[in-house]
Scaffold this motif. Structure first.
Motif, short mmCIF file in Angstrom:
data_model
loop_
_atom_site.label_atom_id
_atom_site.label_comp_id
_atom_site.label_asym_id
_atom_site.label_seq_id
_atom_site.Cartn_x
_atom_site.Cartn_y
_atom_site.Cartn_z
N ALA A 192 0.83 -1.21 0.00
CA ALA A 192 0.00 0.00 0.00
C ALA A 192 0.86 1.26 0.00
O ALA A 192 0.58 2.22 -0.72
CB ALA A 192 -0.94 -0.01 1.20
N ALA A 193 1.92 1.27 0.80
CA ALA A 193 2.79 2.45 0.86
C ALA A 193 3.49 2.68 -0.48
O ALA A 193 3.69 3.83 -0.90
CB ALA A 193 3.83 2.27 1.97
N LEU B 15 -0.24 2.94 9.93
CA LEU B 15 -0.37 2.66 8.50
C LEU B 15 0.96 2.28 7.87
O LEU B 15 1.00 1.52 6.90
CB LEU B 15 -0.94 3.90 7.77
CG LEU B 15 -2.40 4.26 8.05
CD1 LEU B 15 -2.74 5.59 7.41
CD2 LEU B 15 -3.33 3.16 7.53
N LEU B 16 2.05 2.81 8.41
CA LEU B 16 3.37 2.57 7.82
C LEU B 16 4.22 1.61 8.63
O LEU B 16 5.37 1.36 8.26
CB LEU B 16 4.12 3.90 7.64
CG LEU B 16 3.42 4.94 6.77
CD1 LEU B 16 4.30 6.18 6.62
CD2 LEU B 16 3.08 4.37 5.40
N GLN C 192 -4.96 0.26 5.23
CA GLN C 192 -3.88 0.92 4.48
C GLN C 192 -4.33 1.30 3.08
O GLN C 192 -4.07 2.41 2.61
CB GLN C 192 -2.67 -0.02 4.39
CG GLN C 192 -2.03 -0.39 5.71
CD GLN C 192 -0.92 -1.40 5.54
OE1 GLN C 192 -0.10 -1.30 4.63
NE2 GLN C 192 -0.89 -2.41 6.39
N LEU D 242 -4.52 5.26 2.35
CA LEU D 242 -3.34 5.73 1.62
C LEU D 242 -3.58 5.85 0.12
O LEU D 242 -2.85 6.57 -0.57
CB LEU D 242 -2.16 4.78 1.86
CG LEU D 242 -1.63 4.70 3.28
CD1 LEU D 242 -0.48 3.70 3.37
CD2 LEU D 242 -1.17 6.08 3.79
#
Length: 728
Positions: free
Chosen positions: A181-182, A209-210, A219, A223
């Motif tokens: 996702a990131a 989230l990270l 996420q 994001l």
């Protein structure tokens, strides 16, 4: 789960959000004056996962040969680019369609997608009955990744590629959902900088989230999906959207080693599109047909494309003709042959070759490389190798023939097995360092295998990678690879090599890899053999004939002592019975004695003193049924251990805080889950002393078994019947 809603900026032309300036002209054109690079660094994307990666260093190295796959790509673009039929939703129902050449579709979409586009100076709304998801599936080697790359490149050229991600098994985080996702979010920010403020706000609100502490679905929503939706609602993408929706390309989903994560991804996007049917976003997924993917994507609302039903013979013929023409121009031997004998390959050769190859593009490219790329010790010419290729029965035969070129060379099996099982690829120098052999020996083996393995041009830069993931499948499937089979037990030797390297604390690429993965290779080994059956695999006498211990590295008993102790902590039910764990404990103690009595003082001293960072679950509890017989084994072994340490390293015992039968003041002074050889010795000493005390206190004959508990919540601790030692 419903995506969060952001405030719309309908009609906004000039505005400022946080520290990001954007200028919007005529409601649809925008110029980014300042997009913070800090956000990209914070997201920490995987740089070699997108379609722009160096494919030779980061497989799959698949690309559509110019002029091929046109019909397949046209069908995908018809789906991705459909924009306006002038009819509103509910105005009429179309017929259920299917891509006849590519298999039936479970989608209920009409043949001609139905859209209504309404726009003013501030917004655009797109209504569509077109499926938001397209799943292109097919067998290994049929060209899915090449099609994915072409789709991504063309959409990137039009400015409508939101993100792309190419999974590849055995490539570290890229083969998991850990940073998926990131990574997509970082690409989203680059393509649509206006999403940055929404992503930053989400990260501030949910730091997890990270860090992997938030579910994958969360996420994806916070994001990627919600920031994109917010920018669309703000009406700043109008001109781009007149060309069609944005697209996300996900290739090789079957290569993702996190199956639950892949399932969660599919569930998330299906739910999102069900709740947001008008969003101008499409997701293209390519993968092999695997049950956990198929059962989720063979549903209404997903367009299916079966690449197996598309005949690629004309495309393969075009690829081979152009490739052999290029080989004739480059190779002096082939040119001389053509001057003397005429056309090569002949028309008959080409007909036979195309028929032999069938529908597999990876087989076509691999056979071509086998024919034209000579091995360093292969005396045959391309003209002689062509008829050999025609006798090979598919990829497996080609893999066997190619591997046989280096089979006789020293370290062949260790080198090939290492490349097959590494968690991510390494350069030649790092492979040599990991295995404790000279670089030229690795190079010598690999140069013969360039038809199936990408060999970088330099020893210390560029990674050694498989040309296609089917090679790993071949090597790790015994009934296919036969004598070339790479058994799961080789993880044992990789764990040993990695542990030896990790103790040296150098700054090499190999050491960096080993610090992270030494325990994971051990865990992979134990899981493949059964929790306690692996004891038979790790006997000292069985190790040397197959894979000699590294010269000037850690003695094998010391490695086993650490890993057997680690196994007590991570072995899961049903294999973690008290009896099984007691067996691990006694075997660990036996290896401890052999280790400290080893003549290799230098490496044993390093092992006793150096902490190794083990990966453990967030919490666990293990119970060992500690018997009097086990106590006798440990007591005798620890007396020998203490005598050996006292004789060789007397200062160590002086620094060690002694334990008594009533209390233990020290096991390990680390806050992390790190253990040295000396820590293990201290723990075993405490166990024997505390058990002796408990039995003397109970005054029962014969001595009954005691419950020894290992547990981890906020910190690691050991206890006997409620009397415990805490390791803060």
């Amino acid at each position: 789960m419903h995506p969060p809603r952001f405030t719309n900026f309908s009609g906004a032309h000039h505005f400022r959000i946080d520290n990001q300036n954007n200028t919007f002209i005529a409601g649809n054109q925008y110029q980014v004056l300042n997009v913070g690079e800090d956000l990209i660094r914070l997201l920490d994307p995987i740089l070699d996962a997108s379609h722009t990666r160096n494919r030779r260093r980061s497989p799959p190295d698949s690309e559509c040969f110019p002029g091929t796959r046109r019909r397949v790509i046209e069908k995908i673009f018809k789906w991705a680019d459909a924009i306006d039929s002038g009819r509103a939703p509910g105005a009429g129902d179309g017929e259920v369609s299917s891509d006849d050449s590519m298999g039936s579709a479970c989608s209920s979409e009409p043949e001609h997608s139905e859209w209504e586009v309404s726009s003013d100076s501030s917004s655009m709304v797109i209504y569509t009955h077109t499926s938001h998801i397209y799943w292109l599936h097919g067998f290994a080697g049929c060209g899915k990744s090449a099609v994915s790359l072409e789709v991504a490149k063309i959409h990137a050229g039009s400015g409508r590629l939101l993100a792309s991600y190419f999974f590849f098994r055995g490539s570290g985080d890229r083969s998991t959902m850990n940073r998926f996702a990131a990574t997509l979010a970082s690409q989203l920010v680059t393509v649509i900088p206006a999403t940055a403020s929404f992503i930053e706000a989400a990260i501030r609100a949910r730091p997890g989230l990270l860090t992997g502490d938030a579910p994958l679905a969360t996420q994806l929503y916070l994001l990627i999906l919600s920031p994109f939706q917010a920018v669309v609602d703000a009406g700043i993408l109008q001109e781009t959207l007149t060309k069609g929706p944005f697209l996300i390309v996900i290739d090789g989903l079957d290569e993702c080693e996190d199956k639950p994560g892949a399932e969660e991804l599919i569930d998330c996007i299906l739910e999102f599109f069900e709740e947001n049917p008008a969003i101008p976003l499409r997701i293209f997924i390519a993968s092999r047909v695997e049950q956990h993917i198929r059962e989720r994507l063979e549903v209404d609302g997903v367009r299916l494309g079966n690449l197996d039903r598309h005949s690629p013979r004309k495309d393969i013929k075009k690829f081979l003709q152009a490739s052999f023409q290029g080989a004739v121009k480059r190779d002096r031997v082939i040119r001389a042959y053509v001057r003397a004998h005429g056309e090569w390959p002949t028309k008959l050769d080409m007909v036979k070759l195309i028929k032999h190859i069938g529908r597999s593009f990876v087989l076509a490219s691999t056979i071509f490389r086998f024919i034209v790329q000579p091995a360093t010790e292969d005396p045959t010419t391309p003209m002689e190798r062509l008829p050999l290729a025609l006798k090979m029965n598919g990829l497996d035969a080609l893999y066997r023939q190619t591997l046989a070129r280096s089979q006789h060379l020293p370290h062949f099996r260790a080198i090939v097995s290492t490349i097959a099982l590494l968690r991510y690829p390494l350069p030649i120098v790092a492979i040599a360092d990991l295995l404790g052999i000279e670089v030229f020996k690795v190079v010598r083996v690999l140069l013969n295998l360039q038809a199936i393995i990408h060999v970088p041009g330099t020893d210390d830069e560029g990674d050694v990678t498989l040309c296609h993931t089917s090679l790993r499948d071949f090597l790790t499937t015994e009934n296919r690879s036969g004598s070339f089979f790479v058994p799961p037990s080789f993880h044992l030797f990789l764990s040993y090599y990695c542990t030896s390297s990790a103790l040296e604390k150098s700054n090499t690429l190999a050491n960096t890899y080993c610090q992270v993965y030494f325990d994971r290779h051990w865990k992979a080994f134990t899981q493949s053999t059964g929790a306690c059956n692996f004891i038979n695999e790790v006997q000292v006498e069985d190790f040397t004939p197959r894979h000699p211990p590294l010269v000037h590295r850690l003695p094998y008993p010391a490695f086993l002592c650490s890993m057997l102790f680690y196994s007590i902590l991570f072995v899961e039910p049903p294999h973690s019975s008290p009896v099984d764990l007691l067996h691990l404990l006694t075997e660990c103690t036996k290896r401890l004695v052999l280790a400290v009595e080893s003549p290799d003082r230098r490496n044993i001293k390093r092992w006793l003193e150096t902490d190794l960072p083990f990966g453990l679950p967030d919490r666990f509890e293990r119970t060992v049924r500690f018997t009097d017989d086990a106590h006798e084994i440990l007591h005798h072994a620890l007396r020998r251990t203490s005598a050996a340490i006292c004789a060789k390293f007397p200062d160590m015992l002086e620094r060690q805080i002694a334990s008594t039968g009533t209390e233990v003041n020290h096991i390990s002074n680390k806050s992390q889950f790190t253990f040295s050889g000396l820590d293990i010795f201290s723990i075993l000493q405490w166990i024997t002393a505390r058990a002796q005390f408990k039995w003397e206190e109970a005054k029962i004959t014969p001595r009954p078994p005691l419950e020894l508990k290992f547990d981890l919540s906020l910190h690691f601790r050991l206890s006997f019947d409620g009397i415990r030692y805490d390791n803060p």
